[in-house]
Design a protein around this motif. Sequence first.
Motif, PDB file in Angstrom:
ATOM      1  N   ARG A 188     -23.828  -4.165  21.505  1.00 17.84           N
ATOM      2  CA  ARG A 188     -22.953  -4.292  22.395  1.00 17.84           C
ATOM      3  C   ARG A 188     -21.555  -5.077  21.791  1.00 17.84           C
ATOM      4  NH1 ARG A 188     -25.005  -7.702  26.889  1.00 17.84           N
ATOM      5  NH2 ARG A 188     -26.583  -8.401  25.391  1.00 17.84           N
ATOM      6  N   ALA A 189     -21.846  -5.904  20.839  1.00 12.39           N
ATOM      7  CA  ALA A 189     -20.384  -6.612  20.017  1.00 12.39           C
ATOM      8  C   ALA A 189     -19.765  -5.467  19.477  1.00 12.39           C
ATOM      9  CB  ALA A 189     -21.003  -7.462  19.274  1.00 12.39           C
ATOM     10  N   CYS A 190     -20.493  -4.442  18.938  1.00 13.10           N
ATOM     11  CA  CYS A 190     -19.758  -3.405  17.973  1.00 13.10           C
ATOM     12  C   CYS A 190     -19.111  -2.513  18.606  1.00 13.10           C
ATOM     13  CB  CYS A 190     -20.674  -2.850  17.179  1.00 13.10           C
ATOM     14  SG  CYS A 190     -21.465  -3.722  15.717  1.00 13.10           S
ATOM     15  N   ARG A 191     -19.563  -2.069  20.163  1.00 10.61           N
ATOM     16  CA  ARG A 191     -18.920  -0.949  20.708  1.00 10.61           C
ATOM     17  C   ARG A 191     -17.391  -1.155  20.926  1.00 10.61           C
ATOM     18  NH1 ARG A 191     -19.526  -0.039  26.896  1.00 10.61           N
ATOM     19  NH2 ARG A 191     -18.827   1.899  27.270  1.00 10.61           N
ATOM     20  N   PRO A 192     -16.898  -2.350  21.279  1.00 11.22           N
ATOM     21  CA  PRO A 192     -15.262  -2.173  21.401  1.00 11.22           C
ATOM     22  C   PRO A 192     -14.661  -1.697  20.137  1.00 11.22           C
ATOM     23  CG  PRO A 192     -16.260  -4.052  22.618  1.00 11.22           C
ATOM     24  CD  PRO A 192     -17.312  -3.415  21.656  1.00 11.22           C
ATOM     25  N   ASP A 193     -15.377  -2.480  18.934  1.00 14.26           N
ATOM     26  CA  ASP A 193     -14.612  -1.957  17.676  1.00 14.26           C
ATOM     27  C   ASP A 193     -14.904  -0.503  17.372  1.00 14.26           C
ATOM     28  OD1 ASP A 193     -14.158  -4.699  17.003  1.00 14.26           O
ATOM     29  OD2 ASP A 193     -15.683  -5.206  16.018  1.00 14.26           O
ATOM     30  N   LEU A 194     -15.863   0.098  17.699  1.00  7.64           N
ATOM     31  CA  LEU A 194     -16.050   1.462  17.410  1.00  7.64           C
ATOM     32  C   LEU A 194     -15.138   2.473  18.179  1.00  7.64           C
ATOM     33  CD1 LEU A 194     -19.740   1.707  17.277  1.00  7.64           C
ATOM     34  CD2 LEU A 194     -18.270   2.064  15.454  1.00  7.64           C
ATOM     35  N   ILE A 195     -15.062   1.795  19.650  1.00  8.64           N
ATOM     36  CA  ILE A 195     -14.113   2.831  20.489  1.00  8.64           C
ATOM     37  C   ILE A 195     -12.542   2.575  19.842  1.00  8.64           C
ATOM     38  CG2 ILE A 195     -13.195   2.640  22.643  1.00  8.64           C
ATOM     39  CD1 ILE A 195     -15.883   1.972  23.693  1.00  8.64           C
ATOM     40  N   ALA A 196     -12.333   1.430  19.665  1.00 10.77           N
ATOM     41  CA  ALA A 196     -10.887   1.113  19.001  1.00 10.77           C
ATOM     42  C   ALA A 196     -10.546   1.991  17.747  1.00 10.77           C
ATOM     43  CB  ALA A 196     -10.633  -0.427  18.726  1.00 10.77           C
ATOM     44  N   ASN A 197     -11.549   2.029  16.970  1.00 11.59           N
ATOM     45  CA  ASN A 197     -11.422   2.966  15.559  1.00 11.59           C
ATOM     46  C   ASN A 197     -11.230   4.229  15.991  1.00 11.59           C
ATOM     47  OD1 ASN A 197     -11.521   0.540  13.907  1.00 11.59           O
ATOM     48  ND2 ASN A 197     -13.774   0.451  13.861  1.00 11.59           N
ATOM     49  N   PHE A 198     -11.963   4.710  16.833  1.00 12.31           N
ATOM     50  CA  PHE A 198     -12.006   6.067  17.048  1.00 12.31           C
ATOM     51  C   PHE A 198     -10.729   6.394  17.864  1.00 12.31           C
ATOM     52  CE2 PHE A 198     -16.844   6.581  16.943  1.00 12.31           C
ATOM     53  CZ  PHE A 198     -16.792   7.155  15.865  1.00 12.31           C
ATOM     54  N   ARG A 199     -10.118   5.612  18.662  1.00  9.58           N
ATOM     55  CA  ARG A 199      -9.019   5.440  19.143  1.00  9.58           C
ATOM     56  C   ARG A 199      -7.674   5.804  18.200  1.00  9.58           C
ATOM     57  NH1 ARG A 199      -8.865   2.117  24.787  1.00  9.58           N
ATOM     58  NH2 ARG A 199     -10.275   3.435  25.985  1.00  9.58           N
ATOM     59  N   LEU A 248       2.049   3.376  19.851  1.00  5.43           N
ATOM     60  CA  LEU A 248       2.288   2.737  21.007  1.00  5.43           C
ATOM     61  C   LEU A 248       1.131   2.731  22.070  1.00  5.43           C
ATOM     62  CD1 LEU A 248       3.697   0.386  22.219  1.00  5.43           C
ATOM     63  CD2 LEU A 248       5.577   1.993  23.112  1.00  5.43           C
ATOM     64  N   VAL A 249       1.036   3.935  22.780  1.00  8.18           N
ATOM     65  CA  VAL A 249       0.131   4.377  23.774  1.00  8.18           C
ATOM     66  C   VAL A 249      -1.206   3.748  23.311  1.00  8.18           C
ATOM     67  CG1 VAL A 249      -0.878   6.033  25.288  1.00  8.18           C
ATOM     68  CG2 VAL A 249       1.589   6.042  24.472  1.00  8.18           C
ATOM     69  N   VAL A 250      -1.843   4.270  22.373  1.00  7.73           N
ATOM     70  CA  VAL A 250      -3.081   3.687  21.900  1.00  7.73           C
ATOM     71  C   VAL A 250      -3.394   2.482  21.599  1.00  7.73           C
ATOM     72  CG1 VAL A 250      -4.887   4.098  20.021  1.00  7.73           C
ATOM     73  CG2 VAL A 250      -3.665   6.002  20.859  1.00  7.73           C
ATOM     74  N   GLY A 251      -2.368   1.678  21.098  1.00  6.73           N
ATOM     75  CA  GLY A 251      -2.181   0.243  20.967  1.00  6.73           C
ATOM     76  C   GLY A 251      -2.352  -0.505  22.290  1.00  6.73           C
ATOM     77  N   LEU A 252      -1.526   0.121  23.232  1.00  8.13           N
ATOM     78  CA  LEU A 252      -1.624  -0.602  24.522  1.00  8.13           C
ATOM     79  C   LEU A 252      -2.899  -0.416  25.474  1.00  8.13           C
ATOM     80  CD1 LEU A 252       2.075   0.126  25.867  1.00  8.13           C
ATOM     81  CD2 LEU A 252       1.133  -1.922  25.514  1.00  8.13           C
ATOM     82  N   ALA A 253      -3.555   0.823  25.088  1.00 14.45           N
ATOM     83  CA  ALA A 253      -4.927   1.061  25.566  1.00 14.45           C
ATOM     84  C   ALA A 253      -5.965   0.254  25.049  1.00 14.45           C
ATOM     85  CB  ALA A 253      -5.205   2.618  25.569  1.00 14.45           C
ATOM     86  N   ILE A 254      -5.908   0.112  23.928  1.00 15.73           N
ATOM     87  CA  ILE A 254      -6.763  -0.901  23.105  1.00 15.73           C
ATOM     88  C   ILE A 254      -6.635  -2.295  23.626  1.00 15.73           C
ATOM     89  CG2 ILE A 254      -7.518  -1.826  21.113  1.00 15.73           C
ATOM     90  CD1 ILE A 254      -6.889   0.878  19.774  1.00 15.73           C
TER      91      ILE A 254
END
Length: 70
Positions: free
Chosen positions: A7-18, A36-42
Motif C-alpha cells: 500500500r505504501a508503494c502504490r502511490p509511487d508506482l502510479i506516479a512513476n507510470f504517469r 504540467l497536467v501530469v504533475g498536477l494530477a500526481i
Amino acid sequence: MSQLDLRACRPDLIANFRILACGLVVMATGWRYADLVVGLAIAGYVSKKAVAIWHRTSESSEDGSVLPGH
C-alpha cells in the motif's frame, strides 16, 4: 512484502507510470504541457492520500486506539 508495504508503494508506482506516459506523450506529440497536467494530477492524488492518512491518524489519536498493524 507485507500488505502495508504494498500500500505504501502504490502511490509511487502510479506516479512513476504517469511520468513515463507523460514522457511518451511529449516525445510523440511535442505537447509540452503534458508534464504540467501530469504533475498536477500526481499532486492531487498524493494530496488526497495524505488527507486520508491524516484523518485516520487523528481519529485513532482521539479515541486512544492504535492503527491496525502497529
